[in-house]
Design an enzyme around this catalytic site. Sequence first.
Site, PDB file in Angstrom:
ATOM      1  N   GLY A   1       0.828  -1.197   0.000  1.00 58.20           N
ATOM      2  CA  GLY A   1       0.000   0.000   0.000  1.00 58.20           C
ATOM      3  C   GLY A   1       0.861   1.245   0.000  1.00 58.20           C
ATOM      4  N   ASN A   2       0.247   2.371   0.315  1.00 57.28           N
ATOM      5  CA  ASN A   2       0.987   3.622   0.423  1.00 57.28           C
ATOM      6  C   ASN A   2       0.358   4.493   1.497  1.00 57.28           C
ATOM      7  OD1 ASN A   2      -1.165   5.285  -0.887  1.00 57.28           O
ATOM      8  ND2 ASN A   2      -0.593   4.074  -2.699  1.00 57.28           N
TER       9      ASN A   2
END
Length: 219
Positions: free
Chosen positions: A28-29
């Site tokens: 993810g980020n």
Amino acid sequence: MEKLFKGKTVVLTAGPTYEPIDPVRFIGNHSTGKMGYALAECFAQRGAQVQLVAGPTNLQAQHAGITVIPVTTADEMYAAVKQLAPAADIWVFAAAVADYKPKVVADRKIKKAGNELTIELVKNVDIAAALGKEKRADQFAVGFALETDNEASNAREKLQKKNLNMIVLNSLNDPGAGFKHDTNKITIIEKDTATAFELKHKSEVAQDIVNLIWERLYV
């Protein structure tokens, strides 16, 4: 507030995508979705019907004119936007979509073994670029570019390659801009112009973006 976008439909993406590695872990980020949600609220306050395709966030849409379509992965986001895009007047790609995903997703938790773990990644669909190939002349598309190097030139390249009408550039080199902040500092880049704005709260940044879209479309 004047309902400048009454009768218009906006498809808007927000937040991150999570690309599963196994049932426990994902890629993810740091996107919170705040910029995308602020844009959704601004468009809705001005009369638009907003279809908000949102990755995993802790945010809640407040305006009755916003319909939230929750998704998790880039593939899910693409499928949702592709279905909604043909009927929309304006597309805004504000989500931080993961560029890559694991080639193979384990159906059970990967157990710790050894000092290294290699995961083969494959490229995700570029949602804005894919839909840009199908954009009609009567539709207006806005992208986002978060850059750290060669910022303006990279943004202009994306503007052309993805068939966007404008692209919103923000830099991780600017304090208070980008992920995890309530503020943002942007430059809106178009074919022949670049309009820079000062650091502002994301709700004010959203107003700047929506105002410029209105000017380009209807003034």
